[in-house]
Design an enzyme around this catalytic site. Structure first.
Site, PDB file in Angstrom:
ATOM      1  N   VAL A 183       0.841  -1.205   0.000  1.00 23.45           N
ATOM      2  CA  VAL A 183       0.000   0.000   0.000  1.00 23.45           C
ATOM      3  C   VAL A 183       0.876   1.255   0.000  1.00 23.45           C
ATOM      4  O   VAL A 183       0.521   2.284  -0.561  1.00 23.45           O
ATOM      5  CB  VAL A 183      -0.933  -0.012   1.235  1.00 23.45           C
ATOM      6  N   CYS A 193      14.184  -7.773   4.473  1.00 24.49           N
ATOM      7  CA  CYS A 193      12.991  -7.564   5.293  1.00 24.49           C
ATOM      8  C   CYS A 193      12.387  -6.287   4.753  1.00 24.49           C
ATOM      9  O   CYS A 193      12.065  -6.236   3.567  1.00 24.49           O
ATOM     10  CB  CYS A 193      13.354  -7.484   6.772  1.00 24.49           C
ATOM     11  N   SER A 194      12.257  -5.234   5.554  1.00 26.14           N
ATOM     12  CA  SER A 194      11.747  -3.984   4.994  1.00 26.14           C
ATOM     13  C   SER A 194      12.916  -3.138   4.490  1.00 26.14           C
ATOM     14  O   SER A 194      13.143  -3.035   3.299  1.00 26.14           O
ATOM     15  CB  SER A 194      10.927  -3.233   6.038  1.00 26.14           C
TER      16      SER A 194
END
Ligand SMILES: [Zn+2]
Ligand SMILES: [Zn+2]
Length: 612
Positions: free
Chosen positions: A253, A337-338
């Site tokens: 998003v 990961c992020s």
């Protein structure tokens, strides 16, 4: 506030309250120095030293019949409560400590104003500060022609949280790297961190791609394919996203997310359920809560369970084992990961510990931290809260990610007690110093920060401190055996609360004797006696008389130094035997002779000097 602005103050008649409330309080004097808060008991030899960097919270708990209570909680899980007789004194102490522990600029921390120096010279005589030399390390790993060093990130121009030197597949062009870095969160593009020499499998780390719902990047796709091709095994490349799938979806998003496997050839995607920094922070808070209170067993177990801490440790090792197993089968892995600095640092370093015995040595472990934590930009300043949070956003950045990694290493050490060159004390002190800001090693958020701060010329390195006291950190049972720890157990029963960390300062919880120290002491004792016998056989006189009987470790709670007598704070404080009289001393009261042959107390040292 700068430390040199504070003069030393003393407060007398302060009581140190027993943590569990079962024993009587200690009466003593509190010393507020430029770098430490020190409590000295009047009638016993109890002494507590706390570096300001370690203080997490100071809280006024209100008045009691015998004084005003002040609670101090530390980042290495030492918690003390003080009773100050007068309200005015308590308020002043509270304000002074608030000022001492408040750090608005990392340049003002103790590491920069500390005067003691430790020297560790390289063979060519130059000072060695870090353990990592990227070229030497990749050479050690056996990186050959297929992976090449690149100046793509020269002067940190392309990615300021990465190291300057990066290794990519030889065929990767600058345009390709540029495209990929623009497609990755914070420009953290896929770069090599470990090369498995035996089958050419590579471990590559990066941050999440900026895919959103449909974006793709051709350069990134080609780069991934080059990584796949580099090992020549024909086995598909594993893309390991350490996050739970739901978290990764949420990132879409925000225009981030994860790779669409349909766009990448020869790639297999794997999610793992490692939670984010916020979940880990609240998990550890619950765990610490359970460990610090006197609770009934059922209540204790309930809180440990609801904290989820052991489950999180298991998730980390599950992912690390998956990566290590893949690499050992010749499958290259790309891990993210992020942003690729928290969960990625944890899992890639744990998998390397499983795979490569070098990282289980003292020097190797330091190199690993220099490489995958400090080098690849783990944010020590933010995660360890080095600088006081000025707003809520900054305080949300604090999280025990590095401590959790050390906890996972501890769990491995419990299972494999012979495979690690270092002991529990080594891990405990690394953890303590990640927060204490006494050494410069863990200052800054990335490699560039430390260059800008000039830590290697302005501060001391923690690694050099260890180098000078290696015996204190060695595992006496270490045997260079297994190469790959493939049989490590990740079943639930293999995980336990690390009481050495969370209950280090509680009397009665730790065993009465440290088994590592007992073994090391026995070896040392034998060596000293054999050397004395040798000298006598050769007809040489001894500089100092050697007492064949050494003071037992069991029950040795304080230093025998006549003017010292300091009580050892915990079982993890090393008890040093004098090679002459055989008594036990603290580290301040023992000196190593110039030829590094003997450790002597002050009075034995005097005798030795006279007889020369
Ligand atoms: Zn002595
Ligand atoms: Zn002493």
């Amino acid at each position: 506030m700068k430390f040199n602005d504070i003069s030393t103050t003393k407060i007398r008649q302060v009581q140190l309250v027993d943590r569990v409330g079962s024993e009587k309080n200690f009466l003593g004097t509190l010393h507020v120095t430029t770098s430490h808060l020190i409590f000295k008991a009047d009638e016993t030899n109890k002494e507590i030293w706390i570096a300001y960097g370690l203080i997490q919270t100071i809280e006024k708990l209100g008045a009691t019949a015998s004084g005003f209570r002040l609670s101090i909680k530390c980042k290495h899980f030492h918690a003390i409560t003080l009773l100050v007789p007068k309200e005015k004194e308590c308020q002043e102490l509270y304000e002074t400590l608030q000022a001492c522990t408040k750090l608005l600029n990392i340049n003002d921390c103790f590491a920069f104003s500390r005067r003691t120096t430790i020297n560790s010279k390289k063979p060519d005589g130059t000072e060695e500060w870090s353990r990592l030399d990227w070229d030497r390390e990749f050479q050690r790993q056996g990186v050959g022609e297929i992976w090449k060093k690149s100046d793509f990130n020269h002067a940190y121009n392309r990615c300021d949280t990465y190291p300057e030197d990066l290794w990519f597949p030889e065929k990767a062009s600058t345009a390709m790297l540029l495209g990929s870095s623009k497609f990755r969160s914070r420009s953290r593009l896929p770069a090599l961190t470990y090369y498995n020499r035996s089958n050419k499998a590579a471990l590559v780390r990066c941050a999440q791609p900026l895919t959103g719902f449909s974006a793709r990047c051709e350069e990134d796709e080609i780069l991934m394919n080059l990584i796949y091709e580099a090992n020549g095994s024909g086995k598909p490349l594993f893309l390991v996203d350490t996050r739970p799938r739901v978290n990764a979806m949420v990132n879409k998003v925000q225009g981030k997310g994860f790779e669409d496997v349909r766009n990448y050839t020869n790639m297999q995607f794997h999610f793992f359920d490692i939670e984010n920094i916020h979940v880990m922070r609240s998990s550890q808070n619950k765990l610490v809560d359970a460990c610090s209170k006197a609770l009934p067993v059922s209540e204790y177990l309930k809180i440990i369970d609801s904290s989820g801490w052991l489950k999180h440790l298991r998730c980390l090792l599950e992912c690390a084992k998956f990566i290590a197993d893949a690499l050992s089968q010749g499958i290259s892995c790309v891990v993210h990961c992020s942003d690729g600095w928290d969960r990625t640092s944890q899992t890639v370093s744990l998998s390397q510990i499983l795979l490569d015995p070098f990282y289980r040595t003292i020097r190797g472990f330091e190199t690993l931290i220099d490489k995958d934590w400090l080098g690849f930009g783990f944010k020590f300043d933010d995660r360890c809260g080095h600088v006081t949070s000025i707003n809520e956003d900054l305080s949300k950045e604090v999280s025990p990610i590095f401590t959790q990694f050390l906890d996972a290493v501890y769990q491995l050490m419990r299972q494999k007690p012979l495979d690690f060159e270092f002991n529990e004390r080594f891990l405990l002190e690394i953890n303590e110093h990640a927060y204490a800001c006494v050494y410069g090693t863990f200052l800054g958020n990335c490699d560039k920060d430390r260059k800008d701060l000039r830590v290697n010329s302005r501060t001391q390195s923690l690694w050099n401190h260890f180098e000078n006291h290696l015996d204190d950190y060695r595992n006496p049972f270490y045997t260079e055996g297994a190469v790959h720890l493939h049989d490590v157990n990740i079943r639930p029963y293999a995980f336990t609360v690390w009481t050495g960390l969370y209950n280090r300062f509680d009397n009665g919880i730790q065993p009465r004797e440290n088994i590592d120290d007992a073994a090391i002491t026995m070896k040392e004792h034998i060596q000293v006696l054999e050397k004395a016998i040798d000298n006598l056989m050769k007809g040489e006189s001894l500089n100092v008389s050697v007492n064949p009987r050494w003071q037992p470790l069991l029950g040795a709670d304080e230093c025998t130094g006549k003017t010292c007598g300091r009580e050892f704070a915990s079982l993890f404080d090393r008890r040093n035997h004098c090679h002459g009289c055989g008594n036990i001393f603290c580290k301040r009261c023992i000196t190593t002779t110039e030829d590094s042959q003997m450790k002597l107390c002050e009075s034995c040292m005097k005798t030795a000097m006279h007889s020369v």
